[in-house]
Design a protein around this motif. Sequence first.
Motif, PDB file in Angstrom:
ATOM      1  N   MET A 119       7.322   0.516   3.404  1.00 44.81           N
ATOM      2  CA  MET A 119       6.042   1.084   3.090  1.00 44.81           C
ATOM      3  C   MET A 119       5.611   2.167   4.180  1.00 44.81           C
ATOM      4  O   MET A 119       5.193   3.317   3.667  1.00 44.81           O
ATOM      5  N   LEU A 120       5.748   1.922   5.338  1.00 46.59           N
ATOM      6  CA  LEU A 120       5.040   2.787   6.393  1.00 46.59           C
ATOM      7  C   LEU A 120       6.258   4.239   6.308  1.00 46.59           C
ATOM      8  O   LEU A 120       5.851   5.146   6.249  1.00 46.59           O
ATOM      9  N   ILE A 121       7.707   3.975   6.444  1.00 48.47           N
ATOM     10  CA  ILE A 121       8.552   5.135   6.450  1.00 48.47           C
ATOM     11  C   ILE A 121       8.651   5.724   5.162  1.00 48.47           C
ATOM     12  O   ILE A 121       8.705   7.203   5.531  1.00 48.47           O
ATOM     13  N   ASN A 122       8.566   5.009   4.148  1.00 48.34           N
ATOM     14  CA  ASN A 122       8.866   5.700   2.674  1.00 48.34           C
ATOM     15  C   ASN A 122       7.661   6.158   1.968  1.00 48.34           C
ATOM     16  O   ASN A 122       7.811   7.127   0.985  1.00 48.34           O
ATOM     17  N   ARG A 123       6.637   5.358   2.225  1.00 43.89           N
ATOM     18  CA  ARG A 123       5.419   5.508   1.003  1.00 43.89           C
ATOM     19  C   ARG A 123       4.310   6.002   1.818  1.00 43.89           C
ATOM     20  O   ARG A 123       3.002   6.152   1.092  1.00 43.89           O
ATOM     21  N   CYS A 124       4.337   6.405   3.169  1.00 41.87           N
ATOM     22  CA  CYS A 124       3.104   6.652   3.807  1.00 41.87           C
ATOM     23  C   CYS A 124       3.497   7.877   4.542  1.00 41.87           C
ATOM     24  O   CYS A 124       3.515   7.791   5.970  1.00 41.87           O
ATOM     25  N   PRO A 125       3.661   8.995   4.197  1.00 41.07           N
ATOM     26  CA  PRO A 125       4.094  10.244   4.799  1.00 41.07           C
ATOM     27  C   PRO A 125       3.111  10.927   5.680  1.00 41.07           C
ATOM     28  O   PRO A 125       3.335  11.615   6.473  1.00 41.07           O
ATOM     29  N   ASP A 126       1.761  10.536   5.247  1.00 42.25           N
ATOM     30  CA  ASP A 126       0.754  11.215   5.979  1.00 42.25           C
ATOM     31  C   ASP A 126       0.008  10.266   6.919  1.00 42.25           C
ATOM     32  O   ASP A 126      -0.962  10.651   7.388  1.00 42.25           O
ATOM     33  N   LEU A 127       0.549   9.613   7.395  1.00 41.90           N
ATOM     34  CA  LEU A 127       0.199   8.546   8.391  1.00 41.90           C
ATOM     35  C   LEU A 127      -0.212   9.289   9.698  1.00 41.90           C
ATOM     36  O   LEU A 127       0.462  10.112  10.161  1.00 41.90           O
ATOM     37  N   GLN A 128      -1.492   9.188  10.138  1.00 37.14           N
ATOM     38  CA  GLN A 128      -2.057   9.558  11.355  1.00 37.14           C
ATOM     39  C   GLN A 128      -2.083   8.596  12.383  1.00 37.14           C
ATOM     40  O   GLN A 128      -2.264   9.034  13.499  1.00 37.14           O
ATOM     41  N   PHE A 182       9.353  -3.727  17.329  1.00 40.17           N
ATOM     42  CA  PHE A 182       9.145  -2.719  16.403  1.00 40.17           C
ATOM     43  C   PHE A 182      10.018  -1.453  16.630  1.00 40.17           C
ATOM     44  O   PHE A 182       9.774  -0.342  16.495  1.00 40.17           O
ATOM     45  N   GLU A 183      11.284  -1.770  17.127  1.00 40.46           N
ATOM     46  CA  GLU A 183      12.391  -0.876  16.964  1.00 40.46           C
ATOM     47  C   GLU A 183      12.562   0.248  16.013  1.00 40.46           C
ATOM     48  O   GLU A 183      12.796   1.204  16.036  1.00 40.46           O
ATOM     49  N   ARG A 184      12.279  -0.206  14.981  1.00 37.63           N
ATOM     50  CA  ARG A 184      12.472   0.418  13.662  1.00 37.63           C
ATOM     51  C   ARG A 184      11.319   1.576  13.406  1.00 37.63           C
ATOM     52  O   ARG A 184      11.768   2.485  12.587  1.00 37.63           O
ATOM     53  N   ILE A 185      10.560   1.671  14.313  1.00 36.23           N
ATOM     54  CA  ILE A 185       9.588   2.677  14.208  1.00 36.23           C
ATOM     55  C   ILE A 185      10.168   4.100  14.306  1.00 36.23           C
ATOM     56  O   ILE A 185       9.831   5.233  13.969  1.00 36.23           O
ATOM     57  N   ILE A 186      11.370   3.907  15.291  1.00 35.35           N
ATOM     58  CA  ILE A 186      12.138   5.219  15.462  1.00 35.35           C
ATOM     59  C   ILE A 186      12.701   5.950  14.283  1.00 35.35           C
ATOM     60  O   ILE A 186      12.907   7.126  14.273  1.00 35.35           O
ATOM     61  N   GLU A 187      12.823   5.327  13.124  1.00 34.41           N
ATOM     62  CA  GLU A 187      13.275   6.007  12.131  1.00 34.41           C
ATOM     63  C   GLU A 187      12.013   6.772  11.283  1.00 34.41           C
ATOM     64  O   GLU A 187      12.416   7.319  10.414  1.00 34.41           O
ATOM     65  N   GLY A 188      10.876   6.271  11.485  1.00 31.82           N
ATOM     66  CA  GLY A 188       9.834   7.188  10.752  1.00 31.82           C
ATOM     67  C   GLY A 188       9.462   8.680  11.407  1.00 31.82           C
ATOM     68  O   GLY A 188       9.871   8.808  12.552  1.00 31.82           O
ATOM     69  N   HIS A 189       9.160   9.507  10.785  1.00 30.63           N
ATOM     70  CA  HIS A 189       8.580  10.705  10.947  1.00 30.63           C
ATOM     71  C   HIS A 189       7.378  11.151  10.217  1.00 30.63           C
ATOM     72  O   HIS A 189       7.340  11.242   8.989  1.00 30.63           O
ATOM     73  N   TRP A 190       6.222  11.047  11.128  1.00 25.68           N
ATOM     74  CA  TRP A 190       4.998  11.271  10.456  1.00 25.68           C
ATOM     75  C   TRP A 190       4.422  12.666  10.948  1.00 25.68           C
ATOM     76  O   TRP A 190       3.814  12.578  12.024  1.00 25.68           O
ATOM     77  N   PRO A 191       4.369  13.884  10.528  1.00 25.16           N
ATOM     78  CA  PRO A 191       4.262  14.893  11.128  1.00 25.16           C
ATOM     79  C   PRO A 191       2.668  15.048  11.441  1.00 25.16           C
ATOM     80  O   PRO A 191       2.455  15.801  12.551  1.00 25.16           O
ATOM     81  N   PHE A 239       0.896  -1.225  -0.041  1.00 27.63           N
ATOM     82  CA  PHE A 239      -0.089   0.132   0.091  1.00 27.63           C
ATOM     83  C   PHE A 239       0.992   1.244  -0.013  1.00 27.63           C
ATOM     84  O   PHE A 239       2.120   1.146   0.455  1.00 27.63           O
ATOM     85  N   THR A 240       0.165   2.433  -0.489  1.00 27.67           N
ATOM     86  CA  THR A 240       1.101   3.574  -0.526  1.00 27.67           C
ATOM     87  C   THR A 240      -0.134   4.692   0.052  1.00 27.67           C
ATOM     88  O   THR A 240      -1.311   4.528  -0.066  1.00 27.67           O
ATOM     89  N   ASP A 241       0.643   5.662   0.701  1.00 27.23           N
ATOM     90  CA  ASP A 241      -0.478   6.859   1.062  1.00 27.23           C
ATOM     91  C   ASP A 241      -1.541   6.340   2.080  1.00 27.23           C
ATOM     92  O   ASP A 241      -2.349   7.150   2.114  1.00 27.23           O
ATOM     93  N   LEU A 242      -1.330   5.594   2.774  1.00 26.56           N
ATOM     94  CA  LEU A 242      -2.205   5.162   3.883  1.00 26.56           C
ATOM     95  C   LEU A 242      -2.050   6.344   5.185  1.00 26.56           C
ATOM     96  O   LEU A 242      -1.106   6.911   5.238  1.00 26.56           O
ATOM     97  N   THR A 243      -3.313   6.407   5.730  1.00 27.83           N
ATOM     98  CA  THR A 243      -3.436   7.386   6.776  1.00 27.83           C
ATOM     99  C   THR A 243      -3.479   6.595   8.032  1.00 27.83           C
ATOM    100  O   THR A 243      -3.448   7.086   9.302  1.00 27.83           O
ATOM    101  N   SER A 244      -4.146   5.403   8.227  1.00 27.74           N
ATOM    102  CA  SER A 244      -4.138   4.593   9.306  1.00 27.74           C
ATOM    103  C   SER A 244      -3.450   3.037   9.033  1.00 27.74           C
ATOM    104  O   SER A 244      -4.109   2.572   8.164  1.00 27.74           O
ATOM    105  N   PHE A 245      -2.926   2.571   9.883  1.00 29.38           N
ATOM    106  CA  PHE A 245      -2.434   1.168   9.534  1.00 29.38           C
ATOM    107  C   PHE A 245      -2.147   0.525  11.137  1.00 29.38           C
ATOM    108  O   PHE A 245      -1.818   1.044  12.043  1.00 29.38           O
ATOM    109  N   SER A 246      -2.600  -0.667  11.224  1.00 30.12           N
ATOM    110  CA  SER A 246      -2.358  -1.410  12.273  1.00 30.12           C
ATOM    111  C   SER A 246      -2.118  -2.719  12.179  1.00 30.12           C
ATOM    112  O   SER A 246      -2.745  -3.431  11.112  1.00 30.12           O
TER     113      SER A 246
END
Length: 544
Positions: free
Chosen positions: A232-241, A257-266, A199-206
């Motif tokens: 997918m999450l870090i590079n293709r879903c920048p608008d994740l809410q 889930f340690e790699r979550i710290i690599e993400g930045h979703w404003p 998926f790309t451009d998701l706003t919610s994922f679990s």
Amino acid sequence: MERPQNLDLRENLTKSNRRRSLKTLFQLPLSTRTSTYGSLSTSAPAGSIPADIVREIVDYLPPSDILSFSLASSHLRALLMPALYETVTLKSSKNCRVTLNMLLHRKDICGYIRKLAVRPNYYLAWPKPDEHLSEAWVVETIEQLSTSLTAMHTFDWDGLELPNDSLWVTLRLNCPELKSVFSNVGTRPLDPESSLFDFTDLTSFSLIVRHGLGGSELFPVLEHIPPRFWDMLINRCPDLQELAICSFSSSARVFDFERIIEGHWPRLHTLTLGSFGYQADFSLGPSSLSTDHALGRFLDKHQELKYVRFLWNFKRWMSPDTIPMHLSTSALPVLDTFIGVYQQLAELPHPEAIETLDLTCEPVYETRLETVCPILLRLTNLTSLDIWTHVFDINADHSQFFISVLSSCPKLTDFHFMCTTSFTKPLKQLAKQLNLLPYLKRFSLTKGHKYIDETMLSTALRILKYNPQLKQINIRWARERCPNHLKQEGCYDVVSDIDGNPEALIGVERGIPLVGIPFLRRFRHRIDRKKGEISIPATRRLPW
């Protein structure tokens, strides 16, 4: 006593879309809502009521009331079809089978569905277990319907296992509005090449390890999540809410889930992670929590976070006295809901923003009151509290314990108290101290159960006797060593007279008796205040 909380999580992840009963509106501020009625004319009347007024009313009704409303006339039926089918939640195998077959014959209805949640073989079904249904059939049927699900923005899979990979391919190709994807996993390992990660451009994922997998591992090996998931999450879903990566069966399966710290979703405003807990060397996992301050830096970067949930499982040990978060003074400025352990609140830079707090990851013991109460006092705008305690001596006087906790959060309007013991004598002490909460409207009690205990209705009446200002009382009975912890539950709405005095309880009870079949009871219970007695009408028992 472990709570099956993943249903709460799914509701929180989409809480902006939930409908509300009229009886709860007094606690919720009015807000601007997006219409779900498409381009229907706002001038067409429904009887003598303008259509736009009808829509405003319906926005506050639960689905059952919308259905009743829609049956009043053919015009209302047409007007309310989008509201009736905006959210379709299939909570059992039977619901899945009946509703999906209906939609196969009425594909025109699919165009109204914006959120579809399917729960075949629902493992939290209670008090009767769910019937078996082929999850492959559910997948095949949804795939057949997918070309008609043109408005669906949220899909929630809650089965025993991750669905066949073809489902994700089909939904991605045929549902252009799909931006929120939730999925359970069971015992099967994740496929590194799964189309779930396309998926790309998701706003919610679990991604949630479902409840009920069992397991006995004290220190389960953290399971790596495939790199394509993180890509997918870090590079293709920048608008994740909204994001959830967690396990409700932490003795069987826990994700790393340690790699979550690599993400930045404003725009991220809702975050659930877990389970955290002790590793084999008794350090707290994941390692970023206690070593390089990475989790604190991650939270610092996400200034829009309003809801944070950290699942913890300390197994047979108590949590450490302190859990450093390493937050900056500017971190989490708008955080209003926190679910986790009290230690994480100690250094919160904006405690006045917290309105909802859930401390049911582990019991709060009386020996820790000197630490817990000062933290609660810092939360000056706290209005909702869930807390789990353990009372060792049920015959002792625990009034001071209750006074200490309740005095620390005097603005509560919602209070859920959970205790692992049968809690009969201490309950009387607690009920008398609830008057320390002058704004309290809803009180919920989850307690250990013995079959010789008083009835749930008697408990509700005892609580109401000392707290007549309450609008709702909820009672849960649980037995920790049973396969299904929850034994019985009751919800009691208080009906008051014109002077505000309680005159009746509207009760709904269900559960598993000592002998016999599961039951459902609905009744009105009149309160005779003059005689100080209760008139109990005959109640009708309904089979499930």
